[in-house]
Write a protein that holds these residues in place. Structure first.
Motif, PDB file in Angstrom:
ATOM      1  N   LEU A   2      84.736  56.435   0.091  1.00 46.47           N
ATOM      2  CA  LEU A   2      83.687  56.237   1.370  1.00 46.47           C
ATOM      3  C   LEU A   2      84.482  56.278   2.430  1.00 46.47           C
ATOM      4  O   LEU A   2      85.697  55.948   2.872  1.00 46.47           O
ATOM      5  N   ASN A   3      83.635  56.577   3.644  1.00 42.82           N
ATOM      6  CA  ASN A   3      83.990  56.683   4.926  1.00 42.82           C
ATOM      7  C   ASN A   3      83.763  55.239   5.918  1.00 42.82           C
ATOM      8  O   ASN A   3      82.562  55.174   5.910  1.00 42.82           O
ATOM      9  N   LEU A   4      84.721  54.512   5.833  1.00 37.34           N
ATOM     10  CA  LEU A   4      84.229  53.273   6.558  1.00 37.34           C
ATOM     11  C   LEU A   4      84.796  53.336   7.958  1.00 37.34           C
ATOM     12  O   LEU A   4      85.221  52.113   8.605  1.00 37.34           O
ATOM     13  N   ASP A   5      85.047  54.243   8.584  1.00 41.37           N
ATOM     14  CA  ASP A   5      85.836  54.286  10.070  1.00 41.37           C
ATOM     15  C   ASP A   5      84.877  53.704  11.006  1.00 41.37           C
ATOM     16  O   ASP A   5      85.404  52.783  11.718  1.00 41.37           O
ATOM     17  N   GLN A   6      83.537  53.436  10.750  1.00 46.87           N
ATOM     18  CA  GLN A   6      82.643  52.745  11.829  1.00 46.87           C
ATOM     19  C   GLN A   6      82.481  51.363  11.349  1.00 46.87           C
ATOM     20  O   GLN A   6      82.045  50.643  12.146  1.00 46.87           O
ATOM     21  N   ILE A   7      83.259  50.853  10.284  1.00 44.39           N
ATOM     22  CA  ILE A   7      83.009  49.566   9.902  1.00 44.39           C
ATOM     23  C   ILE A   7      84.470  49.060   9.946  1.00 44.39           C
ATOM     24  O   ILE A   7      84.578  47.597  10.268  1.00 44.39           O
ATOM     25  N   SER A   8      85.542  49.235   9.471  1.00 41.14           N
ATOM     26  CA  SER A   8      87.027  48.900   9.665  1.00 41.14           C
ATOM     27  C   SER A   8      87.924  49.914  10.037  1.00 41.14           C
ATOM     28  O   SER A   8      87.662  51.181   9.706  1.00 41.14           O
ATOM     29  N   SER A   9      89.152  49.559  10.471  1.00 41.09           N
ATOM     30  CA  SER A   9      90.255  50.336  10.577  1.00 41.09           C
ATOM     31  C   SER A   9      91.398  49.742  10.762  1.00 41.09           C
ATOM     32  O   SER A   9      91.479  48.439  11.164  1.00 41.09           O
ATOM     33  N   PHE A  10      92.465  50.395  10.524  1.00 39.66           N
ATOM     34  CA  PHE A  10      93.845  49.783  10.908  1.00 39.66           C
ATOM     35  C   PHE A  10      94.174  50.268  12.382  1.00 39.66           C
ATOM     36  O   PHE A  10      94.522  51.303  12.743  1.00 39.66           O
ATOM     37  N   LYS A  11      94.381  49.056  13.140  1.00 40.13           N
ATOM     38  CA  LYS A  11      94.528  49.329  14.574  1.00 40.13           C
ATOM     39  C   LYS A  11      95.890  49.882  14.801  1.00 40.13           C
ATOM     40  O   LYS A  11      96.177  50.676  15.806  1.00 40.13           O
ATOM     41  N   THR A  12      96.839  49.604  14.374  1.00 37.37           N
ATOM     42  CA  THR A  12      98.202  49.897  14.514  1.00 37.37           C
ATOM     43  C   THR A  12      98.970  50.265  13.310  1.00 37.37           C
ATOM     44  O   THR A  12      98.473  49.963  12.137  1.00 37.37           O
ATOM     45  N   ALA A  13     100.187  50.970  13.222  1.00 40.49           N
ATOM     46  CA  ALA A  13     100.810  51.420  12.207  1.00 40.49           C
ATOM     47  C   ALA A  13     101.594  50.098  11.277  1.00 40.49           C
ATOM     48  O   ALA A  13     101.813  50.273  10.100  1.00 40.49           O
ATOM     49  N   GLN A  14     101.552  49.032  12.171  1.00 43.84           N
ATOM     50  CA  GLN A  14     102.166  47.829  11.430  1.00 43.84           C
ATOM     51  C   GLN A  14     101.103  46.850  10.914  1.00 43.84           C
ATOM     52  O   GLN A  14     101.657  45.996  10.196  1.00 43.84           O
ATOM     53  N   ASP A  15      99.653  47.008  11.246  1.00 39.34           N
ATOM     54  CA  ASP A  15      98.799  46.548  10.586  1.00 39.34           C
ATOM     55  C   ASP A  15      98.744  46.703   9.055  1.00 39.34           C
ATOM     56  O   ASP A  15      98.732  47.802   8.399  1.00 39.34           O
ATOM     57  N   GLN A  16      98.877  45.404   8.292  1.00 39.08           N
ATOM     58  CA  GLN A  16      98.873  45.385   6.852  1.00 39.08           C
ATOM     59  C   GLN A  16      97.201  45.354   6.388  1.00 39.08           C
ATOM     60  O   GLN A  16      97.096  45.966   5.214  1.00 39.08           O
ATOM     61  N   PHE A  17      96.227  44.936   7.021  1.00 37.92           N
ATOM     62  CA  PHE A  17      94.841  44.973   6.603  1.00 37.92           C
ATOM     63  C   PHE A  17      94.189  45.626   7.935  1.00 37.92           C
ATOM     64  O   PHE A  17      94.424  45.716   8.968  1.00 37.92           O
ATOM     65  N   ALA A  18      93.104  46.070   7.396  1.00 39.85           N
ATOM     66  CA  ALA A  18      92.157  46.810   8.318  1.00 39.85           C
ATOM     67  C   ALA A  18      91.283  45.478   9.063  1.00 39.85           C
ATOM     68  O   ALA A  18      90.945  44.572   8.620  1.00 39.85           O
ATOM     69  N   THR A  19      91.007  45.990  10.303  1.00 42.10           N
ATOM     70  CA  THR A  19      90.110  45.151  11.131  1.00 42.10           C
ATOM     71  C   THR A  19      88.653  45.369  10.751  1.00 42.10           C
ATOM     72  O   THR A  19      88.264  46.572  10.877  1.00 42.10           O
ATOM     73  N   VAL A  20      87.936  44.471  10.432  1.00 39.88           N
ATOM     74  CA  VAL A  20      86.674  44.574  10.070  1.00 39.88           C
ATOM     75  C   VAL A  20      85.648  44.309  11.611  1.00 39.88           C
ATOM     76  O   VAL A  20      86.034  43.365  12.115  1.00 39.88           O
ATOM     77  N   SER A  21      84.846  45.088  11.891  1.00 37.00           N
ATOM     78  CA  SER A  21      84.213  44.999  13.157  1.00 37.00           C
ATOM     79  C   SER A  21      82.668  45.138  12.524  1.00 37.00           C
ATOM     80  O   SER A  21      82.249  46.237  12.513  1.00 37.00           O
ATOM     81  N   THR A  22      82.065  43.732  12.699  1.00 35.70           N
ATOM     82  CA  THR A  22      80.568  43.704  12.506  1.00 35.70           C
ATOM     83  C   THR A  22      79.595  43.090  13.464  1.00 35.70           C
ATOM     84  O   THR A  22      80.254  42.009  13.832  1.00 35.70           O
ATOM     85  N   GLN A  23      78.860  43.556  13.819  1.00 31.62           N
ATOM     86  CA  GLN A  23      77.940  42.919  14.810  1.00 31.62           C
ATOM     87  C   GLN A  23      76.709  42.044  13.834  1.00 31.62           C
ATOM     88  O   GLN A  23      75.914  42.780  13.472  1.00 31.62           O
ATOM     89  N   GLY A  24      76.751  40.776  14.046  1.00 28.52           N
ATOM     90  CA  GLY A  24      75.789  39.966  13.249  1.00 28.52           C
ATOM     91  C   GLY A  24      76.306  39.563  11.857  1.00 28.52           C
ATOM     92  O   GLY A  24      75.463  39.169  11.011  1.00 28.52           O
ATOM     93  N   GLY A  25      77.785  39.390  11.911  1.00 27.30           N
ATOM     94  CA  GLY A  25      78.317  38.829  10.740  1.00 27.30           C
ATOM     95  C   GLY A  25      77.928  39.563   9.396  1.00 27.30           C
ATOM     96  O   GLY A  25      78.149  40.809   9.233  1.00 27.30           O
ATOM     97  N   GLN A  26      77.791  38.660   8.410  1.00 30.12           N
ATOM     98  CA  GLN A  26      77.536  39.466   7.044  1.00 30.12           C
ATOM     99  C   GLN A  26      76.185  40.275   6.880  1.00 30.12           C
ATOM    100  O   GLN A  26      76.170  41.377   6.192  1.00 30.12           O
ATOM    101  N   ALA A  27      75.438  39.776   7.750  1.00 31.36           N
ATOM    102  CA  ALA A  27      74.152  40.695   7.577  1.00 31.36           C
ATOM    103  C   ALA A  27      74.594  42.145   8.214  1.00 31.36           C
ATOM    104  O   ALA A  27      73.929  43.226   7.800  1.00 31.36           O
ATOM    105  N   GLY A  28      75.112  42.082   9.243  1.00 34.30           N
ATOM    106  CA  GLY A  28      75.685  43.445  10.024  1.00 34.30           C
ATOM    107  C   GLY A  28      76.528  44.096   8.966  1.00 34.30           C
ATOM    108  O   GLY A  28      76.485  45.317   8.852  1.00 34.30           O
ATOM    109  N   LEU A  29      77.223  43.563   8.158  1.00 35.16           N
ATOM    110  CA  LEU A  29      78.139  44.216   7.143  1.00 35.16           C
ATOM    111  C   LEU A  29      77.133  44.836   6.332  1.00 35.16           C
ATOM    112  O   LEU A  29      77.358  46.010   5.968  1.00 35.16           O
ATOM    113  N   ALA A  30      76.392  44.203   5.796  1.00 31.23           N
ATOM    114  CA  ALA A  30      75.676  44.844   4.414  1.00 31.23           C
ATOM    115  C   ALA A  30      74.524  46.095   5.289  1.00 31.23           C
ATOM    116  O   ALA A  30      74.586  46.954   4.468  1.00 31.23           O
TER     117      ALA A  30
END
Length: 364
Positions: free
Chosen positions: A138-166
């Motif tokens: 799946l292409n999750l580029d609009q939902i999450s991404s690794f901001k830097t090369a040192q990041d171990q976890f992707a940053t999740v960006s959602t507007q509206g919390g879990q409802a926005g994620l769904a």
């Protein structure tokens, strides 16, 4: 779960796009669901609940493992929805390899042998782990991404919390064949590191110089709040000079305050000790009626009640509670597994009825 791993950003236009005609549906709990019941299956679990049907509790700082099992080769994406609506992406990450899972195998984070642990950091409350399995990446580029090369976890960006994620995930899976993706959800609760186990007791009275005894230990005066009392149910006795003792049972609630207000009745009138006449009948009548020596006549029902209580205490019973009834007095006494209920009532023609009922519990 790991709130400090994510720096939440606004999702932008992707989360607000229309999802008309999307194959996914969003449940009342803001969970993305495939309504077609595909052949592909995914099962997500947390380490304290291998059944997936419970809602286990984890303390802040406690280690947790999240596992997903698929029945076909699939790509698995794991998200943790926190109580405040923020979202952590658990898988894929840069700590434990790719998110491709072979058929009938389980992917765990962290996996056995990993040289790190994954701990619960809060916030406190109900958490959801959403697993999304797909036969294709799946292409999750609009939902999450690794901001830097040192990041171990992707940053999740959602507007509206879990409802926005769904909503955003429903847009991602919309172009996919209906039989090519599926989701599952597990629940767990994050509790405080040191749960509250003590409570408070306030005892108020309408007289001065009253004292309070809880579970056999004297606390001190009345009209005071006593704190840091272990939660539980205890006998309490309130005493005041010139009044009959008040006894009852109170429940101390963890994190709360129990209020006990004692309204003492008219003070006891001092009555001289009865003269021993040598006649049991006359002595009993004298104990009931009291002696008149320039004072008010003592309540015969109270005299009978007190005398019977003394007799039962001589037999090893402990008085637990005394209360005034419309026609007299009622009390409860306990000795081991036996409980006695004592009722003294004023009857017609200046009579007093004393009724004693004993209940004994036997273990077999």
């Amino acid at each position: 779960m790991k709130a400090n791993l994510t720096a939440l950003l606004a999702l932008g236009t992707a989360a607000t796009l229309s999802v008309a005609g999307a194959q996914a549906k969003i449940s009342a709990q803001s969970i993305i669901v495939n309504p077609t019941q595909p052949d592909l299956q995914v099962s997500v679990r947390v380490s304290k609940d291998t059944s997936g049907t419970q809602n286990p509790a984890y303390r802040v700082g406690e280690a947790i493992t999240v596992s997903a099992t698929v029945n076909r080769d699939a790509y698995v994406y794991l998200f943790n929805v926190n109580p405040d609506g923020s979202v952590d992406q658990i898988l894929p990450n840069r700590l434990s390899g790719e998110n491709f899972v072979k058929a009938n195998t389980t992917k765990s984070f962290p996996a056995a042998g990993d040289n790190f642990t994954y701990s619960v950091e809060g916030p406190i409350g109900q958490n959801k782990v959403l697993a999304l399995a797909s036969l294709t990446p799946l292409n999750l580029d609009q939902i999450s991404s690794f901001k830097t090369a040192q990041d171990q976890f992707a940053t999740v960006s959602t507007q509206g919390g879990q409802a926005g994620l769904a909503q955003a995930l429903s847009i991602v899976v919309n172009p996919l064949p209906q039989n090519s993706w599926v989701s599952d959800t597990a629940f767990y609760t994050v509790a405080a590191q040191n749960p509250v186990s003590t409570g408070s007791l306030f005892v108020g009275t309408n007289v001065n110089n009253a004292t309070v005894t809880l579970n056999g230990q004297r606390l001190g005066g009345a009209n005071v709040t006593y704190n840091n009392l272990r939660a539980g149910t205890y006998p309490v006795r309130v005493q005041a000079p010139g009044f009959s003792d008040y006894t009852t049972t109170v429940a101390i609630r963890a994190g709360g305050t129990t209020n006990l207000n004692v309204e003492f009745a008219q003070p006891l009138t001092a009555v001289p000790a009865p003269v021993n006449t040598g006649s049991p009948v006359l002595d009993f009548i004298g104990n009931l009626l009291g002696a008149i020596a320039g004072t008010t006549l003592q309540d015969p029902a109270r005299s009978a009640y007190d005398q019977k209580v003394r007799e039962l205490q001589t037999d090893g019973y402990a008085l637990q509670q005394t209360r005034t009834t419309g026609s007299g007095y009622s009390g409860t006494l306990v000795r081991g597994s036996s409980t006695v209920t004592l009722n003294v009532d004023r009857g017609a023609n200046r009579t007093v009825r004393v009724n004693v009922n004993e209940t004994t519990t036997y273990r077999y």
